[in-house]
Every structure is written in C-alpha cells, then in structure tokens.
Design a protein around this motif. Structure first.
Motif, PDB file in Angstrom:
ATOM      1  N   MET A  33       0.852  -1.202   0.000  1.00  0.00           N
ATOM      2  CA  MET A  33       0.000   0.000   0.000  1.00  0.00           C
ATOM      3  C   MET A  33       0.883   1.247   0.000  1.00  0.00           C
ATOM      4  SD  MET A  33      -2.782   1.283   2.841  1.00  0.00           S
ATOM      5  CE  MET A  33      -3.831  -0.154   2.664  1.00  0.00           C
ATOM      6  N   ALA A  34       0.667   2.122  -0.962  1.00  0.00           N
ATOM      7  CA  ALA A  34       1.460   3.341  -1.083  1.00  0.00           C
ATOM      8  C   ALA A  34       1.099   4.334   0.029  1.00  0.00           C
ATOM      9  CB  ALA A  34       1.240   3.976  -2.456  1.00  0.00           C
ATOM     10  N   TYR A  35       2.068   5.174   0.349  1.00  0.00           N
ATOM     11  CA  TYR A  35       1.868   6.191   1.384  1.00  0.00           C
ATOM     12  C   TYR A  35       1.302   7.457   0.758  1.00  0.00           C
ATOM     13  CZ  TYR A  35       2.985   9.795   4.850  1.00  0.00           C
ATOM     14  OH  TYR A  35       2.904  10.837   5.726  1.00  0.00           O
ATOM     15  N   HIS A  36       0.268   8.021   1.398  1.00  0.00           N
ATOM     16  CA  HIS A  36      -0.335   9.267   0.920  1.00  0.00           C
ATOM     17  C   HIS A  36      -0.633  10.164   2.118  1.00  0.00           C
ATOM     18  CE1 HIS A  36      -0.912   7.614  -3.116  1.00  0.00           C
ATOM     19  NE2 HIS A  36      -1.411   6.528  -2.541  1.00  0.00           N
ATOM     20  N   LYS A  37      -0.511  11.463   1.900  1.00  0.00           N
ATOM     21  CA  LYS A  37      -0.828  12.424   2.951  1.00  0.00           C
ATOM     22  C   LYS A  37      -1.490  13.649   2.335  1.00  0.00           C
ATOM     23  CE  LYS A  37       1.237  15.155   6.714  1.00  0.00           C
ATOM     24  NZ  LYS A  37       2.472  15.458   7.489  1.00  0.00           N
ATOM     25  N   PRO A  72      -2.485  23.454  10.795  1.00  0.00           N
ATOM     26  CA  PRO A  72      -2.682  22.380   9.820  1.00  0.00           C
ATOM     27  C   PRO A  72      -3.359  21.153  10.426  1.00  0.00           C
ATOM     28  CG  PRO A  72      -0.363  22.543  10.448  1.00  0.00           C
ATOM     29  CD  PRO A  72      -1.062  23.713  11.058  1.00  0.00           C
ATOM     30  N   LEU A  73      -4.261  20.554   9.638  1.00  0.00           N
ATOM     31  CA  LEU A  73      -4.885  19.267   9.975  1.00  0.00           C
ATOM     32  C   LEU A  73      -4.576  18.319   8.824  1.00  0.00           C
ATOM     33  CD1 LEU A  73      -8.391  18.616  11.455  1.00  0.00           C
ATOM     34  CD2 LEU A  73      -7.627  17.329   9.460  1.00  0.00           C
ATOM     35  N   SER A  74      -4.022  17.162   9.144  1.00  0.00           N
ATOM     36  CA  SER A  74      -3.591  16.256   8.078  1.00  0.00           C
ATOM     37  C   SER A  74      -4.178  14.861   8.248  1.00  0.00           C
ATOM     38  CB  SER A  74      -2.053  16.159   8.044  1.00  0.00           C
ATOM     39  OG  SER A  74      -1.572  15.502   9.209  1.00  0.00           O
ATOM     40  N   LEU A  75      -4.323  14.181   7.122  1.00  0.00           N
ATOM     41  CA  LEU A  75      -4.693  12.765   7.057  1.00  0.00           C
ATOM     42  C   LEU A  75      -3.612  12.040   6.296  1.00  0.00           C
ATOM     43  CD1 LEU A  75      -8.445  13.113   5.941  1.00  0.00           C
ATOM     44  CD2 LEU A  75      -7.644  12.665   8.260  1.00  0.00           C
ATOM     45  N   GLU A  76      -3.152  10.911   6.847  1.00  0.00           N
ATOM     46  CA  GLU A  76      -2.157  10.116   6.126  1.00  0.00           C
ATOM     47  C   GLU A  76      -2.496   8.638   6.228  1.00  0.00           C
ATOM     48  OE1 GLU A  76       1.812  10.057   8.076  1.00  0.00           O
ATOM     49  OE2 GLU A  76       0.918  11.423   9.546  1.00  0.00           O
ATOM     50  N   THR A  77      -2.147   7.904   5.185  1.00  0.00           N
ATOM     51  CA  THR A  77      -2.410   6.469   5.152  1.00  0.00           C
ATOM     52  C   THR A  77      -1.278   5.763   4.426  1.00  0.00           C
ATOM     53  OG1 THR A  77      -4.075   4.804   4.590  1.00  0.00           O
ATOM     54  CG2 THR A  77      -3.731   6.531   2.967  1.00  0.00           C
ATOM     55  N   GLY A  78      -1.098   4.477   4.721  1.00  0.00           N
ATOM     56  CA  GLY A  78      -0.068   3.689   4.054  1.00  0.00           C
ATOM     57  C   GLY A  78       1.192   3.492   4.867  1.00  0.00           C
ATOM     58  N   LYS A  79       1.270   4.058   6.072  1.00  0.00           N
ATOM     59  CA  LYS A  79       2.455   3.893   6.919  1.00  0.00           C
ATOM     60  C   LYS A  79       2.174   2.978   8.107  1.00  0.00           C
ATOM     61  CE  LYS A  79       5.188   7.401   7.829  1.00  0.00           C
ATOM     62  NZ  LYS A  79       5.725   8.670   8.425  1.00  0.00           N
ATOM     63  N   LEU A 105      -8.072  12.391  -0.318  1.00  0.00           N
ATOM     64  CA  LEU A 105      -7.280  11.213   0.049  1.00  0.00           C
ATOM     65  C   LEU A 105      -7.839   9.967  -0.620  1.00  0.00           C
ATOM     66  CD1 LEU A 105      -4.932  10.215   1.843  1.00  0.00           C
ATOM     67  CD2 LEU A 105      -6.604   9.795   3.652  1.00  0.00           C
ATOM     68  N   GLN A 106      -9.140   9.842  -0.700  1.00  0.00           N
ATOM     69  CA  GLN A 106      -9.757   8.688  -1.363  1.00  0.00           C
ATOM     70  C   GLN A 106      -9.337   8.609  -2.829  1.00  0.00           C
ATOM     71  OE1 GLN A 106     -14.009   8.933  -2.049  1.00  0.00           O
ATOM     72  NE2 GLN A 106     -14.277   6.738  -1.658  1.00  0.00           N
ATOM     73  N   GLN A 107      -9.280   9.751  -3.485  1.00  0.00           N
ATOM     74  CA  GLN A 107      -8.885   9.775  -4.892  1.00  0.00           C
ATOM     75  C   GLN A 107      -7.432   9.344  -5.061  1.00  0.00           C
ATOM     76  OE1 GLN A 107      -9.399  13.628  -6.694  1.00  0.00           O
ATOM     77  NE2 GLN A 107      -9.397  12.806  -8.781  1.00  0.00           N
ATOM     78  N   LEU A 108      -6.572   9.745  -4.116  1.00  0.00           N
ATOM     79  CA  LEU A 108      -5.157   9.362  -4.195  1.00  0.00           C
ATOM     80  C   LEU A 108      -4.979   7.858  -3.975  1.00  0.00           C
ATOM     81  CD1 LEU A 108      -3.504  12.289  -2.178  1.00  0.00           C
ATOM     82  CD2 LEU A 108      -3.297  11.854  -4.640  1.00  0.00           C
ATOM     83  N   VAL A 109      -5.734   7.294  -3.023  1.00  0.00           N
ATOM     84  CA  VAL A 109      -5.613   5.863  -2.714  1.00  0.00           C
ATOM     85  C   VAL A 109      -6.209   5.030  -3.840  1.00  0.00           C
ATOM     86  CG1 VAL A 109      -6.320   4.045  -1.113  1.00  0.00           C
ATOM     87  CG2 VAL A 109      -5.563   6.259  -0.239  1.00  0.00           C
ATOM     88  N   GLY A 110      -7.388   5.409  -4.307  1.00  0.00           N
ATOM     89  CA  GLY A 110      -7.974   4.772  -5.479  1.00  0.00           C
ATOM     90  C   GLY A 110      -8.556   3.394  -5.267  1.00  0.00           C
ATOM     91  N   ASN A 111      -8.948   3.031  -4.049  1.00  0.00           N
ATOM     92  CA  ASN A 111      -9.548   1.711  -3.818  1.00  0.00           C
ATOM     93  C   ASN A 111     -10.973   1.662  -4.371  1.00  0.00           C
ATOM     94  OD1 ASN A 111      -7.597   0.159  -2.592  1.00  0.00           O
ATOM     95  ND2 ASN A 111      -8.080   0.860  -0.519  1.00  0.00           N
ATOM     96  N   GLU A 112     -11.291   0.555  -5.017  1.00  0.00           N
ATOM     97  CA  GLU A 112     -12.673   0.324  -5.432  1.00  0.00           C
ATOM     98  C   GLU A 112     -13.424  -0.359  -4.300  1.00  0.00           C
ATOM     99  OE1 GLU A 112     -13.108  -1.750  -9.069  1.00  0.00           O
ATOM    100  OE2 GLU A 112     -11.917  -0.320 -10.239  1.00  0.00           O
ATOM    101  N   LYS A 113     -14.697  -0.038  -4.170  1.00  0.00           N
ATOM    102  CA  LYS A 113     -15.515  -0.631  -3.118  1.00  0.00           C
ATOM    103  C   LYS A 113     -15.846  -2.079  -3.471  1.00  0.00           C
ATOM    104  CE  LYS A 113     -15.619   3.039  -0.573  1.00  0.00           C
ATOM    105  NZ  LYS A 113     -14.880   3.081   0.709  1.00  0.00           N
TER     106      LYS A 113
END
Length: 699
Positions: free
Chosen positions: A1-5, A14-21, A221-229
């Motif tokens: 899973m790629a890292y995105h922030k 600043p308020l941030s969301l990150e995923t993939g770490k 963030l959803q667009q960057l991750v790109g998971n299909e439901k």
C-alpha cells in the motif's frame, strides 16, 4: 500500500490525514493529526457474513493510550483496562452518524478502532477520531455512503469557534459536537448556558459549514488511494412470499398498530405474526425469519403512512400533544430527595444523595486527574419494558443517556462554593415507552428541589421525532419508543423556561435541513414549557431546608498557615476531633475547613474545637482563662488552648495587691481582658479591667 498524505489549514493550524504507513493489514487505516494530537483510526470488515445474519454488526472501540500524553495509568495494574466513561461516550459519537451511511443490506461484521497515540492536551482528540474513522472507511474497499466529518463548536465573547482549544472551552457558553455529510447535519450532541433556540440553530449550522473542508480532505485522500468498493449481494425479496404475507397480515396489522396501549399493541402484533407464520409454515418451511422481516416492514410502512397522511399517531395524539404527566415528590423517606415522574407509559424514579468531598469521583484520563462533584447515573432494567435479560449493568446506551441528563441538570445546580456537597442523582427507569432520558431530567430537577438543593431553576426535557415520506413530513413531540424505532430522527432537547441546556440529535436518513430543525426546536420549546408547568404543580421551588437525614455542612475559615495546626502531626489532631465528635472533616489548602454531620450539636462541638486550636488573641476581647503559673510579678493565664498571657500584679485588682496569691491560685478560672500584644507577640492581660464584665455567648 502506497503512502499518501493530505493537509488543510483548519482554524489557524494544519490538519492532516495520512495512510499507508501504519496498520497496513487493516482494510483501512488513517492517522489524523492536529497540533500535537494524533489519532490512528482503523477499520476491518469481515469478508463472510454469518449465517442467518439479519442486522448490521458494527462496533466502534475508541481508546486513549496514556503514553499519548507521556503518562502512566493510575490503576492498580498500571495499564489501560476497559473503556472509561469518556471513551464510551466518544464511541457513541462516532457510531451514531456513521451507522446510517453503510448501505442497506450490508450485514458484514465491521469494527472501527480509533486510538489516540499522541495527545497535546490542547486539542481534544474526540472530533478528530470522528473524522479519522470516516476517512479510514472512505479509503478502504468497504461500501460507505460517506464521508462525514465533525467539529466541536464553541462561542467565546459572542463569536462562534470551530474546534476551540480546551482553554477556550473554559470561557465558552456553547459546547456542541456537530457531525454531518456534504448535504446535511447527521448528529448533534452537547450543551449550552441556556441559550435561545435561534442561537443554537446558528451554532449547529455554523458547525456544518465549518466541517466542509474536512469532507473535501477525505475525498482528496480517497482519490489518491484509489480503492474500489467491494461488491456484495443483497438478499432479494421473494415477491411471491411478500404478496402472500401482505394478503394475510396487512389488514390485521393496520388495526393492531392503532392500539394505544403498548403491551396490548405488542401482543396483537405478535399474534398476527404467529398466525401468518403458522399459515405459511408448510409451504415456506425454514423461512420464518424472512417472514418476520416482511411483517416488520409492513408494520413500519403502515405506521409511517398513518402519521404522514392521516396526521394520527400510534396512541391517537396529534403531532404536538405531550402525553399525560404526573409528578410526585418525597416518595423515598431515606433518600435526601426523591421524585417519581410519569409521562404516559414512561416512568422514572429519581433519588438524591448528598455527600462530602470524600465522595467525589476520581477520573483518571490523558488530560489529567479530574474530580467530579456531580454525578447522574441512569439505569434501564429489563423489567421496565416487560422483558428478561442477564445484562444488569450499565451499557453504552445507559452511560450516554445518563450523561445527557447530567449535562442538562448541571446547568441549574448552585455554585460549589455556595453549596459544597458532592451530589449524586440516580434515575431508575421503572417503565419505558420512549423518552426515558428526558423523564430522568424532569425527575432529577424535582428530586433536587425536594431535597432542598438550592437549584437556580427547574429543567425539563422532551424528545422530538421525524417521519419523512417523500414530500410528506411530520415532526412529532414527545415520541413513543415505536416512533423512535420506526422514525427518521430522535432529537432530545432540554432546558429551562429561559433557554436550551443540552441537546442530542440522531438522524437515520441522509440528514435534515435547517427548516426542519428550526420547527423541531420551536416545537420542543413549546413542549418543554408545558412540562415545566406540570412539574411546578408538584413543587414550585426548592424546599427551604435539607432533608433531616442529610449531612449539614459547617464551614470554619482559618488562616492557610493554621491548616497544619488543625491537622496535627501525622493527622493526629484532626483524627482526635473526628473521633470525639463523629463528624467528617475536610480541610482545603486555602484554610477552608468543612465539618459534615447530621447532628447539629456534634457539628458545633467540632467547630468549637477547631476555633480553639486556631483562635488568635484580640486586643479588647474578654477571655475566660485558666491560671497556669504564679510568679512574684504576676500570673500566666491560658486564654486559648496553648496560648498564655501575663496578668501583671498591677492588673489584678483596682486596689494595691501585695502578693499574687492573695488573688489567684494555679488552676483558678478567671475572667481577663487582653489589653495589648507587643512586637514579640507577648500578650498582656488584665483582671482589673474585666471586673464586672462577662464573656458574650457565641452565636
């Protein structure tokens, strides 16, 4: 899973969301950061559905790790053990707006786990956890009709603030959490200092506007991750079976749902269900649950149509009428105050117990140690709805309802300095057919007044409902349990005659607009005023005296430097006073000594002992003292325990005295007046100036 922030500027930082770490084996995992606060939010949903599953098993487990604030838990085991009350309440905040947005028919077991991993004790992690939980589901492959976001709204000096800091909240007269989707408000929970309905409405929709950037951030963030439901199958309705059930049951159910008494209505509906299942048992063997589901859908449709089309409710009321109310006070002779509040088929028995600072609740959390002086506990035993159950201890629902009532009642309590008791209210629900938490608010207000607690005003609550069928809308006052279950909104509002104290709103549809909420608030205000009038018929104001068995508090103010004297070495002095009088005594660092006792004579004795220990001599004051030592030049007389003064031989009598022993002997009781205190603190006394005087009695 790629890292995105992704990041956005929110309320000046600043308020941030990150995923993939972190937590990459979860179906979705997001770390939300704001200031020095970070919350890891994960979600996992099962790939297989349990056999016979007929509901959505969603669980939310929010937890605060003490290491997040660099602290060690205060429990005996020195580790986090079970959910605290605060964590339970936040679990509910996350669950309630998210649950309606999982698609109908998605019945796979799902668990959301927000974990506070860093806490700066400036920015509260609860609303961050709500946003992070939504983001975790949004970036996963789990079907979800979100995102949703949440903010806390405060108001300082008339200015509304989104996500105020903990310091700002201390000055705020509003504290509500608003959760919503792009289009509408989904949930509101919080309290206010008796503001108007229009001010509350403004705060709610300020919050809805403020949370929009957080929805944009999740979509980015959803667009960057790109998971299909993930695809899932919804069980198809057997139209042939449905038609047969409708033919057998609809007419009878239409009659049954109009029966006004709850237990009789349930019995009639159950009989229809049993008859239909029996009639179809042979042809549709093993499909009893499916038939039950169809029957439930028919009953729901019939009730909703009756309300929206005919404007008639289950129990025959119109949209705004409140059920009959009866109030009794003083029903429990040994409680310090009590009330029995009955509204329709909902009844709350509320009792008050007054205690001391020793009874305060110690709350150990990552923000620090908190001591609660006011507690309200809500209990919902199974017998109140005619059922049996082995779950006899408070669950999440009970804790949530109790906190809503506690926030409401707290607004009318006297300041602790004016009424220095720990107050515990217990609301036991004896019957329930909707709005039991609001009955608890009303009963609590009456019980406090019955106990002689000097409340600022009376507070009441009402639960509002909504049924929306296309363009047909019905807003219902004082909803029944079935109207809550079958309706689209549960909106509880509490307050006094002057304004709103607390509110809690849950929506089961995609949201409500401002017009609906404005009407609901106005209808709630009218209902609240009606209920307050009924309560006033039972008791208009607090009783002037506490209950005879309630502890009395006597306050003795001593100098801060005298606290040690009262306590004594190792607590020896204070223990001796407690043992001698039977009173409970609390001492604060500022010198405030509180004496608690139901026995007025014992309290007076303790008060005198404390004053004797801390009293300081005053020039011009008379004392009844005891002669301790005789010297050639005078006599030393103890005027206060441990404090002596000198009566010089020239001050013994008006005539000349040859020898001190001609007038006084050791052990004599003698009336003297303090005529001076020198720079060294030496006390000068006179018997001569006290002749013919007497010590005034203490009041």
């Amino acid at each position: 899973m790629a890292y995105h922030k992704v990041e956005v500027e929110f309320n000046g930082q600043p308020l941030s969301l990150e995923t993939g770490k972190m937590a990459r084996q979860a179906d979705g995992a997001v770390v939300i950061s704001y200031g020095g606060t970070k919350v890891l939010c994960t979600v996992v949903s099962a790939r297989k559905m349990r056999e016979g599953q007929d509901f959505f098993p969603l669980t939310v487990n929010y937890q605060e790790k003490f290491y997040a604030a660099g602290k060690i838990p205060g429990s005996f085991f020195r580790r986090e053990r079970g959910a605290t009350e605060r964590e339970t309440l936040i679990c509910r905040l996350i669950d309630r707006p998210m649950r309606p947005l999982f698609p109908k028919g998605y019945l796979f077991e799902t668990q959301i786990m927000p974990t506070v991993i860093s806490a700066d004790c400036v920015n509260d992690p609860d609303t961050l956890a709500m946003v992070g939980a939504s983001a975790a589901v949004v970036v996963s492959d789990i079907p979800f009709e979100g995102p949703i976001a949440a903010v806390r709204v405060g108001r300082v000096d008339g200015k509304l603030i989104a996500n105020p800091t903990l310091d700002q909240l201390q000055e705020s007269d509003i504290e509500i959490v608003v959760s919503g989707s792009r289009e509408a408000v989904m949930m509101v929970e919080g309290e206010a200092d008796l503001i108007s309905e229009d001010e509350m409405l403004e705060a709610i929709f300020f919050g809805h506007e403020a949370l929009q950037p957080l929805i944009d951030l999740q979509l980015k963030l959803q667009q960057l991750v790109g998971n299909e439901k993930r695809p899932f199958e919804v069980a198809e309705v057997d139209t042939e079976l449905e038609a047969k059930v409708v033919e057998l049951a609809e007419a009878r159910l239409a009659e049954a749902v109009r029966i006004q008494t709850k237990q009789e209505r349930y019995a009639a509906i159950d009989q229809v269900k049993a008859d239909v299942k029996e009639a179809l048992a042979e042809e549709y063997e093993g499909r009893s649950e499916e038939i039950s589901s169809i029957l439930g859908a028919i009953a729901k449709r019939l009730v909703r149509q009756m309300v929206t089309k005919e404007k008639v409710r289950i129990d025959g009321r119109d949209m705004t009428t409140v059920r009959p109310i009866s109030c009794e006070v003083g029903v429990l002779p040994n409680a310090h105050g009590s009330a029995l509040f009955t509204r329709g088929e909902t009844q709350a028995l509320v009792a008050v117990a007054l205690g001391t600072s020793m009874d305060e609740q110690r709350m150990d959390n990552i923000q620090g140690m908190e001591f609660k002086k006011f507690l309200l506990h809500y209990n919902f035993p199974p017998f109140c709805v005619g059922e049996t159950s082995m779950r006899l201890f408070p669950g999440r629902r009970e804790i949530g309802h109790g906190m809503l009532a506690e926030r409401s009642v707290a607004k009318i309590l006297p300041e602790h300095d004016d009424f220095p008791y720990t107050i515990r209210l217990v609301s036991d629900i004896l019957e329930s057919n909707g709005s039991s938490s609001m009955a608890s608010v009303c009963g609590s207000s009456l019980a406090l007044m019955d106990g002689g607690v000097p409340t600022k005003d009376a507070v009441a609550g009402i639960a509002m409902g909504l049924i929306k069928e296309g363009d047909d809308i019905a807003i219902l006052s004082d909803i029944l349990g079935d109207e809550d279950h079958l309706g689209d909104m549960d909106f509880k509002v509490t307050g006094t005659k002057d304004g709103v104290a607390a509110l809690q709103m849950d929506i089961k549809i995609t949201g409500v607009d401002k017009a609906i909420m404005k009407q609901a608030l106005e209808q709630a205000r009218e209902g609240r005023i009606h209920i307050l009038g009924k309560m006033a018929e039972a008791l208009q104001a607090p009783r002037t005296e506490l209950a005879p068995n309630a502890p009395r508090i006597t306050i003795v103010q001593v100098k801060p430097e005298q606290v040690r004297t009262v306590i004594g070495s190792g607590g020896k002095t204070i223990r001796s006073i407690i043992e001698a009088t039977g009173c409970q005594i609390d001492i604060e660092d500022d010198g405030k000594v509180k004496v608690f006792s139901s026995d007025a004579a014992a309290a007076e004795a303790a008060k005198k002992m404390i004053r004797d220990l801390t009293e300081e001599p005053e020039v011009g004051k008379l004392y009844q003292g005891t002669v301790k030592r005789i010297m050639e030049f005078g006599a030393f007389v103890e005027i206060i325990p441990g404090t002596d003064g000198l009566v010089h031989i020239s001050e013994l009598a008006k005539e000349r005295v040859k020898a001190v022993t001609d007038i006084l002997k050791e052990g004599d009781s003698v009336l003297v007046k303090c005529i001076g205190i020198d720079r060294q603190g030496k006390i000068k006394l006179s018997r001569k100036e006290a002749l013919g005087e007497s010590v005034p009695e203490e009041k």
